[in-house]
Motif scaffolding. Structure first.
Motif, PDB file in Angstrom:
ATOM      1  N   THR A  26       0.673  -1.135   0.141  1.00  0.00           N
ATOM      2  CA  THR A  26       0.017  -0.058   0.194  1.00  0.00           C
ATOM      3  C   THR A  26       0.951   1.310   0.094  1.00  0.00           C
ATOM      4  O   THR A  26       0.177   2.141   0.408  1.00  0.00           O
ATOM      5  CB  THR A  26      -0.715  -0.073   1.175  1.00  0.00           C
ATOM      6  OG1 THR A  26      -0.030  -0.123   2.496  1.00  0.00           O
ATOM      7  CG2 THR A  26      -1.945  -1.245   1.328  1.00  0.00           C
ATOM      8  N   PHE A  39     -10.688  -6.231   1.197  1.00  0.00           N
ATOM      9  CA  PHE A  39      -9.533  -6.464   1.772  1.00  0.00           C
ATOM     10  C   PHE A  39      -9.665  -7.880   2.728  1.00  0.00           C
ATOM     11  O   PHE A  39     -10.703  -8.378   2.862  1.00  0.00           O
ATOM     12  CB  PHE A  39      -9.134  -5.279   2.923  1.00  0.00           C
ATOM     13  CG  PHE A  39      -8.719  -4.203   2.576  1.00  0.00           C
ATOM     14  CD1 PHE A  39      -7.508  -3.836   2.312  1.00  0.00           C
ATOM     15  CD2 PHE A  39      -9.645  -3.104   1.728  1.00  0.00           C
ATOM     16  CE1 PHE A  39      -6.943  -2.594   1.517  1.00  0.00           C
ATOM     17  CE2 PHE A  39      -9.118  -1.946   1.548  1.00  0.00           C
ATOM     18  CZ  PHE A  39      -7.836  -1.769   1.115  1.00  0.00           C
ATOM     19  N   PRO A  40      -8.610  -8.675   3.054  1.00  0.00           N
ATOM     20  CA  PRO A  40      -7.195  -8.171   2.725  1.00  0.00           C
ATOM     21  C   PRO A  40      -6.877  -8.224   1.401  1.00  0.00           C
ATOM     22  O   PRO A  40      -7.322  -9.014   0.579  1.00  0.00           O
ATOM     23  CB  PRO A  40      -6.285  -8.987   3.920  1.00  0.00           C
ATOM     24  CG  PRO A  40      -7.187 -10.160   3.846  1.00  0.00           C
ATOM     25  CD  PRO A  40      -8.554  -9.736   3.826  1.00  0.00           C
ATOM     26  N   ILE A  41      -5.666  -7.424   1.131  1.00  0.00           N
ATOM     27  CA  ILE A  41      -5.269  -7.481  -0.048  1.00  0.00           C
ATOM     28  C   ILE A  41      -4.894  -8.916  -0.868  1.00  0.00           C
ATOM     29  O   ILE A  41      -5.172  -9.359  -1.963  1.00  0.00           O
ATOM     30  CB  ILE A  41      -3.716  -6.719  -0.450  1.00  0.00           C
ATOM     31  CG1 ILE A  41      -3.933  -5.251   0.105  1.00  0.00           C
ATOM     32  CG2 ILE A  41      -3.114  -7.012  -1.624  1.00  0.00           C
ATOM     33  CD1 ILE A  41      -2.726  -4.567  -0.174  1.00  0.00           C
ATOM     34  N   TYR A  53      -2.825  -1.939   7.461  1.00  0.00           N
ATOM     35  CA  TYR A  53      -2.944  -1.538   6.091  1.00  0.00           C
ATOM     36  C   TYR A  53      -2.704   0.250   6.078  1.00  0.00           C
ATOM     37  O   TYR A  53      -3.666   0.651   6.572  1.00  0.00           O
ATOM     38  CB  TYR A  53      -4.049  -1.842   5.112  1.00  0.00           C
ATOM     39  CG  TYR A  53      -4.146  -3.336   4.921  1.00  0.00           C
ATOM     40  CD1 TYR A  53      -3.463  -3.831   4.127  1.00  0.00           C
ATOM     41  CD2 TYR A  53      -4.902  -4.195   5.725  1.00  0.00           C
ATOM     42  CE1 TYR A  53      -3.588  -5.241   3.937  1.00  0.00           C
ATOM     43  CE2 TYR A  53      -4.947  -5.419   5.547  1.00  0.00           C
ATOM     44  CZ  TYR A  53      -4.375  -5.903   4.617  1.00  0.00           C
ATOM     45  OH  TYR A  53      -4.379  -7.415   4.564  1.00  0.00           O
ATOM     46  N   ALA A  91     -13.898  -4.719   3.771  1.00  0.00           N
ATOM     47  CA  ALA A  91     -13.193  -5.544   4.805  1.00  0.00           C
ATOM     48  C   ALA A  91     -13.890  -6.860   4.955  1.00  0.00           C
ATOM     49  O   ALA A  91     -14.886  -6.890   5.739  1.00  0.00           O
ATOM     50  CB  ALA A  91     -12.881  -4.827   6.075  1.00  0.00           C
ATOM     51  N   TYR A 107      -6.862  -0.558   9.324  1.00  0.00           N
ATOM     52  CA  TYR A 107      -6.965   0.159   8.156  1.00  0.00           C
ATOM     53  C   TYR A 107      -6.852   1.600   8.470  1.00  0.00           C
ATOM     54  O   TYR A 107      -7.581   2.040   9.065  1.00  0.00           O
ATOM     55  CB  TYR A 107      -8.168  -0.165   7.302  1.00  0.00           C
ATOM     56  CG  TYR A 107      -8.593  -1.516   7.086  1.00  0.00           C
ATOM     57  CD1 TYR A 107      -8.093  -2.278   5.925  1.00  0.00           C
ATOM     58  CD2 TYR A 107      -9.357  -2.206   7.930  1.00  0.00           C
ATOM     59  CE1 TYR A 107      -8.324  -3.455   5.682  1.00  0.00           C
ATOM     60  CE2 TYR A 107      -9.592  -3.769   7.518  1.00  0.00           C
ATOM     61  CZ  TYR A 107      -8.997  -4.208   6.626  1.00  0.00           C
ATOM     62  OH  TYR A 107      -9.330  -5.595   6.523  1.00  0.00           O
TER      63      TYR A 107
END
Length: 668
Positions: A26, A39-41, A53, A91, A107
């Motif tokens: 990020t 999210f998560p990535i 993040y 999320a 976040y």
């Protein structure tokens, strides 16, 4: 008020190219234009999940209406060709079985700017495709993914329907340092009544504040508690639901309330928070939702505990009767005073938070048209001097202050200064006053603006009393011949000498360094001291004591050198060979007392290394031999040689002479 600052014309879709979504970090700038990110990535790859993040470089710009002119109630949000994204930030994936001991997922600092219609009725928005949330915390599969303990920290949200929406799997959420401007429905929708914390955040211009109304018929009454601390939240009025059932028809322009709840809702701990009704004339507090009676009225069933809170009615008319009936942990303020409080607290929140939260905007200026200014200025007075502390009884006190108007103009001419003890001190931005009266002063700088609203700053200082001091009236290092009489006297300041008695004593080598009283307490400090029997260095001690007390005593000291007749008056010093010399050289030090014919003289030789700032070394103590052989070994660099001379066998004050001598450094 705040909502009306937005333009009612259509906002063009931002022509911004979004960066491709990837599983990378990020730490690069990304813009999502009507794109969702989940999210998560790593998604289903738990090995790449993160605890935190940092999204300070990520921005979401999204529309919730396909209608190119979302200010119109018809056609509906679903009609049209414009792209939409109802849930841009999701999320949703956090593996239960992979991170069971990882209690938090944070976040940080995302920026989300929506385009929710402001003038369409609530029914037209909510019952059609405009229903949305900027940040959605919801498990995609509760059997696999756990979204509890999710933290949203430092988010900036603008022109949204719901700001942050939680689902049943988002227990123990944390929302902090969040700035939300314009929420067409709920600032926070927590309808499952999850436990959580909302702290140090600014929510302004929402229709409803915090929703905890669980309408599920199967849902039990919640035993959870939501902690709310240091929250600034205002609700505003928008077109509401048309009671005729036509979603395209505007209803009355009303606001919701700070809480939307029912008897199944979680309880709340509310502390150190400010809640404001931001309604224009003619707008009503009408949508209700059951939250006021549950969380604000005396003995409200939703109050777990609360303290130090304020409710603001920003208009000048009287607040509705229900609002005036508050629990004791809330203070009600209305009118100009309420507006002053809100403006001050809001601006302080903005200025106290980092630009990664407070300075984020859409780069296209048209998308920001009508937003509340990011930087604001509340009239204030700031004292820069004095900073507080204590001042001596005879000190002058420098006063300096600046008044800042609501136009961000610094003024000084209208400032007035007062002291809680001495009254009016003067006018202007910079002046010096004093000495001030002894005591604890509250210094106030005050500025009154053009509408007769006063702003001020204060600082506390202490002016110390004048100390009672005693001074012996003798020249420094007075020197007399034994047998002479010394006229002793003293000066007392800060007190009346008539209230004191005075006592004299002397210490010297002849007294064994113990004090010998030469005059007991008497009404006068003046005393004639016969120096017979006190040869050498004498330390006089004077004490003053208030009459009728046993102390404490005020003390003063002086030194008197009593020489025997014909003392040594001066001495000279000769060194051979001359400086510089090599280490190990024997240098002859020769002293000669002057004006000492017919008396025996004794000499002492000292040395102090100057380059190393060393201590004084006695090369030879007092003896009658006027010469001394000095071995320069171990004394490299500059050295100060001192000879002292006095009449032999006495305690006369010695006289001295100096010479500098340089010894070369030894060779390796």
């Amino acid at each position: 008020m705040l909502a009306k600052m937005f333009a009612t014309t259509a906002l063009a879709t931002a022509a911004l190219a979004g960066t491709a979504v990837s599983a990378q970090g990020t730490d690069q700038e990304r813009v999502f234009d009507n794109e969702a990110f989940v999210f998560p990535i790593a998604g289903s790859n738990p090995g790449e999940e993160r605890e935190t993040y940092d999204l300070s470089l990520w921005s979401w710009y999204y529309d919730t209406s396909r209608n190119p002119d979302p200010s119109l109630p018809s056609p509906s949000c679903a009609e049209g060709t414009d792209p939409v994204e109802r849930y841009p930030f999701q999320a949703r994936f956090r593996e239960i079985d992979v991170t069971p001991n990882d209690p938090f997922q944070t976040y940080e600092r995302p920026f989300l700017h929506g385009n929710i219609p402001l003038d369409a009725s609530w029914g037209a928005i909510y019952q059609q495709e405009c229903n949305s949330a900027a940040i959605l915390i919801r498990s995609s599969d509760p059997s696999r993914f756990d979204m509890s303990n999710t933290i949203v920290d430092g988010a900036r949200l603008v022109r949204v329907l719901d700001g942050i929406r939680t689902a049943a799997t988002a227990q123990d959420f944390t929302i902090r340092n969040v700035w939300l401007t314009i929420g067409r429905d709920d600032c926070i929708e927590n309808d499952p009544s999850n436990a959580g914390t909302i702290s140090d955040s600014l929510f302004e211009g929402c229709f409803n504040g915090i929703s905890m109304r669980n309408t599920s018929t199967s849902a039990p009454t919640s035993s959870n508690v939501v902690v709310i601390d240091r929250l600034l939240m205002s609700v505003a009025a928008y077109p509401y639901l048309d009671r005729s059932g036509n979603p395209d028809s505007d209803g009355p322009v009303v606001s919701g309330d700070f809480f939307k709840s029912n008897d199944k809702a979680a309880k709340a701990i509310i502390t150190n928070s400010i809640f404001a009704y931001d309604l224009e004339d003619g707008e009503a507090l009408g949508a209700g939702g059951g939250g006021f009676l549950r969380y604000f009225a005396p003995g409200g069933a939703g109050i777990e505990s609360c303290s130090n809170n304020t409710v603001l009615w920003l208009r000048d008319d009287a607040p509705p009767a229900d609002i005036q009936n508050l629990d004791q942990c809330f203070e009600l303020v209305s009118g100009q005073a309420a507006r002053d409080i809100w403006n001050r607290e809001r601006c302080e929140w903005i200025n106290d938070h980092p630009p990664t939260i407070t300075r984020r905007q859409r780069p296209d200026a048209s998308q920001n048209a009508g937003e509340d200014p990011i930087t604001c200025f509340v009239p204030s007075v700031t004292i820069s001097s004095p900073a507080g502390g204590e001042f001596a009884f005879d000190a002058e006190v420098p006063l300096s202050a600046t008044a800042l108007t609501s136009d961000n103009v610094s003024v000084a001419s209208g400032l007035t200064w007062t002291s809680s003890i001495d009254g009016e001190l003067g006018t202007g931005g910079d002046l010096t006053v004093g000495p001030l009266t002894q005591g604890n002063h509250l210094i106030t700088a005050r500025y009154v603006n053009s509408i007769e609203v006063a702003y001020e700053d204060t600082v506390s200082i202490t002016v110390a009393p004048q100390p009672v001091e005693l001074t012996v009236d003798l020249p420094p290092n007075t020197r007399v011949i034994e047998g002479e009489t010394v006229a002793l006297d003293a000066t007392l300041t800060g007190g009346d000498p008539a209230n004191y008695r005075f006592w004299w004593a002397v210490r010297s080598n002849t007294t064994g360094n113990d004090p010998v009283v030469i005059r007991d307490f008497a009404d006068d400090a003046a005393f004639a001291w016969d120096t017979t029997g006190y040869p050498g260095n004498n330390r006089l001690e004077l004490r003053a004591r208030l009459i009728g007390t046993d102390g404490p005593d005020i003390k003063a000291r002086a030194r008197v050198f009593v020489d025997q007749p014909d003392p040594v008056r001066s001495v000279s010093l000769d060194v051979s060979p001359r400086s510089p010399s090599a280490p190990g050289t024997l240098v002859t030090l020769t002293a000669e007392a002057r004006n000492a014919e017919g008396i025996d003289v004794e000499y002492r030789f000292d040395l102090q290394p100057m380059d190393s700032d060393g201590d004084v070394v006695i090369l030879r103590d007092f003896a009658t031999d006027p010469t001394f052989q000095w071995d320069t070994s171990g004394y490299p660099g500059r050295n100060r040689i001192t000879v002292r001379a006095r009449r032999a066998g006495t305690e006369d004050r010695d006289v001295k002479a100096n010479a500098m001598y340089w010894v070369r450094a030894p060779r390796n």
